[in-house]
Design a protein around this motif. Sequence first.
Motif, mmCIF file in Angstrom:
data_model
loop_
_atom_site.group_PDB
_atom_site.id
_atom_site.type_symbol
_atom_site.label_atom_id
_atom_site.label_comp_id
_atom_site.label_asym_id
_atom_site.label_seq_id
_atom_site.Cartn_x
_atom_site.Cartn_y
_atom_site.Cartn_z
ATOM 1 N N MET A 164 35.446 -14.527 -20.374
ATOM 2 C CA MET A 164 35.962 -15.892 -20.488
ATOM 3 C C MET A 164 34.841 -16.879 -20.201
ATOM 4 S SD MET A 164 39.020 -17.728 -18.331
ATOM 5 C CE MET A 164 40.215 -16.505 -18.860
ATOM 6 N N THR A 165 34.772 -17.939 -20.976
ATOM 7 C CA THR A 165 33.756 -18.968 -20.782
ATOM 8 C C THR A 165 34.386 -20.210 -20.174
ATOM 9 O OG1 THR A 165 32.510 -18.175 -22.688
ATOM 10 C CG2 THR A 165 32.037 -20.400 -21.937
ATOM 11 N N ARG A 166 33.676 -20.836 -19.248
ATOM 12 C CA ARG A 166 34.183 -22.046 -18.631
ATOM 13 C C ARG A 166 34.140 -23.188 -19.639
ATOM 14 N NH1 ARG A 166 31.979 -26.563 -16.289
ATOM 15 N NH2 ARG A 166 33.159 -27.495 -14.585
ATOM 16 N N ALA A 167 35.249 -23.921 -19.771
ATOM 17 C CA ALA A 167 35.287 -25.072 -20.664
ATOM 18 C C ALA A 167 34.415 -26.181 -20.090
ATOM 19 C CB ALA A 167 36.721 -25.568 -20.816
ATOM 20 N N GLU A 168 33.805 -26.974 -20.977
ATOM 21 C CA GLU A 168 32.949 -28.061 -20.516
ATOM 22 C C GLU A 168 33.761 -29.127 -19.790
ATOM 23 O OE1 GLU A 168 30.327 -29.894 -23.226
ATOM 24 O OE2 GLU A 168 29.097 -28.112 -23.537
ATOM 25 N N SER A 169 33.235 -29.527 -18.651
ATOM 26 C CA SER A 169 33.810 -30.625 -17.879
ATOM 27 C C SER A 169 32.700 -31.159 -16.983
ATOM 28 C CB SER A 169 35.013 -30.163 -17.047
ATOM 29 O OG SER A 169 34.623 -29.155 -16.144
ATOM 30 N N SER A 170 32.970 -32.187 -16.229
ATOM 31 C CA SER A 170 31.947 -32.754 -15.358
ATOM 32 C C SER A 170 31.646 -31.788 -14.212
ATOM 33 C CB SER A 170 32.414 -34.092 -14.785
ATOM 34 O OG SER A 170 32.567 -35.045 -15.823
ATOM 35 N N PRO A 171 30.406 -31.343 -14.091
ATOM 36 C CA PRO A 171 30.078 -30.454 -12.971
ATOM 37 C C PRO A 171 30.190 -31.199 -11.649
ATOM 38 C CG PRO A 171 28.086 -31.091 -14.160
ATOM 39 C CD PRO A 171 29.231 -31.626 -14.949
ATOM 40 N N ARG A 172 30.638 -30.498 -10.617
ATOM 41 C CA ARG A 172 30.866 -31.117 -9.316
ATOM 42 C C ARG A 172 29.603 -31.036 -8.461
ATOM 43 N NH1 ARG A 172 33.760 -34.518 -10.044
ATOM 44 N NH2 ARG A 172 34.140 -34.703 -7.796
ATOM 45 N N THR A 184 31.406 -16.217 -3.770
ATOM 46 C CA THR A 184 30.763 -15.407 -4.815
ATOM 47 C C THR A 184 29.682 -14.518 -4.216
ATOM 48 O OG1 THR A 184 31.184 -17.111 -6.491
ATOM 49 C CG2 THR A 184 29.444 -15.517 -6.966
ATOM 50 N N LEU A 185 28.874 -15.059 -3.322
ATOM 51 C CA LEU A 185 27.795 -14.282 -2.711
ATOM 52 C C LEU A 185 28.344 -13.204 -1.780
ATOM 53 C CD1 LEU A 185 25.266 -17.154 -1.894
ATOM 54 C CD2 LEU A 185 25.205 -15.555 -3.817
ATOM 55 N N GLU A 186 29.402 -13.513 -1.060
ATOM 56 C CA GLU A 186 29.998 -12.527 -0.152
ATOM 57 C C GLU A 186 30.566 -11.330 -0.904
ATOM 58 O OE1 GLU A 186 32.770 -14.951 1.909
ATOM 59 O OE2 GLU A 186 31.349 -15.579 3.464
ATOM 60 N N GLY A 187 30.949 -11.534 -2.163
ATOM 61 C CA GLY A 187 31.503 -10.447 -2.962
ATOM 62 C C GLY A 187 30.460 -9.713 -3.784
ATOM 63 N N ALA A 188 29.177 -10.030 -3.604
ATOM 64 C CA ALA A 188 28.109 -9.452 -4.419
ATOM 65 C C ALA A 188 27.226 -8.504 -3.610
ATOM 66 C CB ALA A 188 27.249 -10.564 -5.016
ATOM 67 N N ASP A 189 26.626 -7.534 -4.307
ATOM 68 C CA ASP A 189 25.639 -6.652 -3.692
ATOM 69 C C ASP A 189 24.214 -7.174 -3.916
ATOM 70 O OD1 ASP A 189 27.635 -4.948 -2.884
ATOM 71 O OD2 ASP A 189 27.450 -3.631 -4.628
ATOM 72 N N ARG A 190 24.044 -7.960 -4.982
ATOM 73 C CA ARG A 190 22.737 -8.538 -5.307
ATOM 74 C C ARG A 190 22.937 -9.914 -5.928
ATOM 75 N NH1 ARG A 190 18.206 -6.068 -5.119
ATOM 76 N NH2 ARG A 190 17.273 -7.509 -6.620
ATOM 77 N N ALA A 196 27.654 -5.204 -9.424
ATOM 78 C CA ALA A 196 28.121 -6.213 -8.466
ATOM 79 C C ALA A 196 27.022 -7.225 -8.159
ATOM 80 C CB ALA A 196 28.595 -5.544 -7.183
ATOM 81 N N THR A 197 26.442 -7.801 -9.223
ATOM 82 C CA THR A 197 25.389 -8.803 -9.079
ATOM 83 C C THR A 197 25.942 -10.181 -9.417
ATOM 84 O OG1 THR A 197 23.612 -7.237 -9.608
ATOM 85 C CG2 THR A 197 23.124 -9.575 -9.892
ATOM 86 N N ALA A 198 25.720 -11.136 -8.540
ATOM 87 C CA ALA A 198 26.114 -12.529 -8.805
ATOM 88 C C ALA A 198 24.968 -13.218 -9.536
ATOM 89 C CB ALA A 198 26.411 -13.252 -7.503
ATOM 90 N N ALA A 199 25.266 -13.808 -10.686
ATOM 91 C CA ALA A 199 24.234 -14.480 -11.491
ATOM 92 C C ALA A 199 24.310 -15.986 -11.281
ATOM 93 C CB ALA A 199 24.414 -14.150 -12.966
ATOM 94 N N ILE A 200 23.141 -16.586 -11.042
ATOM 95 C CA ILE A 200 23.022 -18.038 -10.867
ATOM 96 C C ILE A 200 22.006 -18.547 -11.874
ATOM 97 C CG2 ILE A 200 22.305 -19.887 -9.290
ATOM 98 C CD1 ILE A 200 23.159 -18.080 -6.969
ATOM 99 N N ALA A 207 26.592 -18.225 -20.157
ATOM 100 C CA ALA A 207 26.357 -16.796 -19.927
ATOM 101 C C ALA A 207 26.721 -16.370 -18.508
ATOM 102 C CB ALA A 207 24.887 -16.460 -20.211
ATOM 103 N N VAL A 208 26.611 -17.284 -17.526
ATOM 104 C CA VAL A 208 26.887 -16.894 -16.139
ATOM 105 C C VAL A 208 28.265 -17.341 -15.649
ATOM 106 C CG1 VAL A 208 24.435 -16.904 -15.570
ATOM 107 C CG2 VAL A 208 25.773 -18.961 -15.120
ATOM 108 N N GLU A 209 28.788 -18.424 -16.195
ATOM 109 C CA GLU A 209 30.101 -18.919 -15.765
ATOM 110 C C GLU A 209 31.225 -18.152 -16.482
ATOM 111 O OE1 GLU A 209 30.967 -21.176 -13.567
ATOM 112 O OE2 GLU A 209 29.296 -22.576 -13.299
ATOM 113 N N PRO A 210 32.402 -18.018 -15.857
ATOM 114 C CA PRO A 210 32.792 -18.530 -14.545
ATOM 115 C C PRO A 210 32.596 -17.533 -13.414
ATOM 116 C CG PRO A 210 34.730 -17.748 -15.661
ATOM 117 C CD PRO A 210 33.573 -17.498 -16.609
ATOM 118 N N ASP A 211 32.181 -16.286 -13.729
ATOM 119 C CA ASP A 211 32.025 -15.291 -12.660
ATOM 120 C C ASP A 211 30.822 -15.607 -11.779
ATOM 121 O OD1 ASP A 211 34.240 -13.872 -13.576
ATOM 122 O OD2 ASP A 211 33.035 -12.685 -14.960
ATOM 123 N N GLY A 212 29.763 -16.173 -12.398
ATOM 124 C CA GLY A 212 28.591 -16.583 -11.654
ATOM 125 C C GLY A 212 28.590 -18.090 -11.445
#
Length: 282
Positions: free
Chosen positions: A1-9, A21-27, A207-211, A225-230
Amino acid sequence: MTRAESSPRPIDEQLPRIRETLEGADRVLVCLDFDGTLAPIVEDPDAAVPTEQNRNAVATLANTPSVTTAVVSGRALTDVRERIDGPSIYAGNHGLELARTGTIAIHPVARKRAARVDRICSVLETALRHIPNCRIENKRLTGTVHFRSVPPAAEPIARRITRGVVDRFGGDALELSAGKRILEIGPDFPWGKGNAVELIAADEPPATAAIYIGDDVTDESAFRAVEPDGIGIRVGNDAPSSASCRVESPAEVASFLSWLGSTGAELVARSDVPTATPIEAQ
């Protein structure tokens, strides 16, 4: 799923989600644009350098065992590698060149069309020679026409000439894309920074969090490519974006990267510690 465009917070408002997100990641995979992200935008692209704070923060992340760092830039690979040390992965020309694990891969379509890019850059050098301060950058696989220092009255003329040259000599092989006070000339096929980020992420453990952090239109595919999981972080204002977070400047990028190299890395390391069973806890 891709995050729909909106104003980033603002990123401060998103810290609880980032921490979760980081607490749930191994890397963590941290992918960074260069211009406007690690380095402030300057009139002369050759003069762009990362801020000292970003240079130090990237070095810290690069030496953190749970973090993989990558720079994903529109600059040529050789150019961007000279400007920032530390990352284990570099993607140049919007990912058409990818350096990792000691090898350099070049997209075969881009390689085949490099001669046509070179020809168009040569034609533009002549066609735009009367436009004050208009700069044509030949990056072998792509080309960039810079308008940042062009007088406002002359910029529409320069853009029209550029489009005319690419239409005439590029045919179906090349396309133009817009950025901040630039036009990019590249091979006409579906490819962008997001594809490069997906390739890089595919080599990381599940289990890698992408930023991803970037500031321009060309970074939007990487945010997707990274949102919404990253976590996608846009540098700039609150215009609609596929990124969920934003910071205002390279200085704020440095602040976030410093936090990520200390507190953020600790959150990931903590998630690696096995939880004791009731028997073990006795």
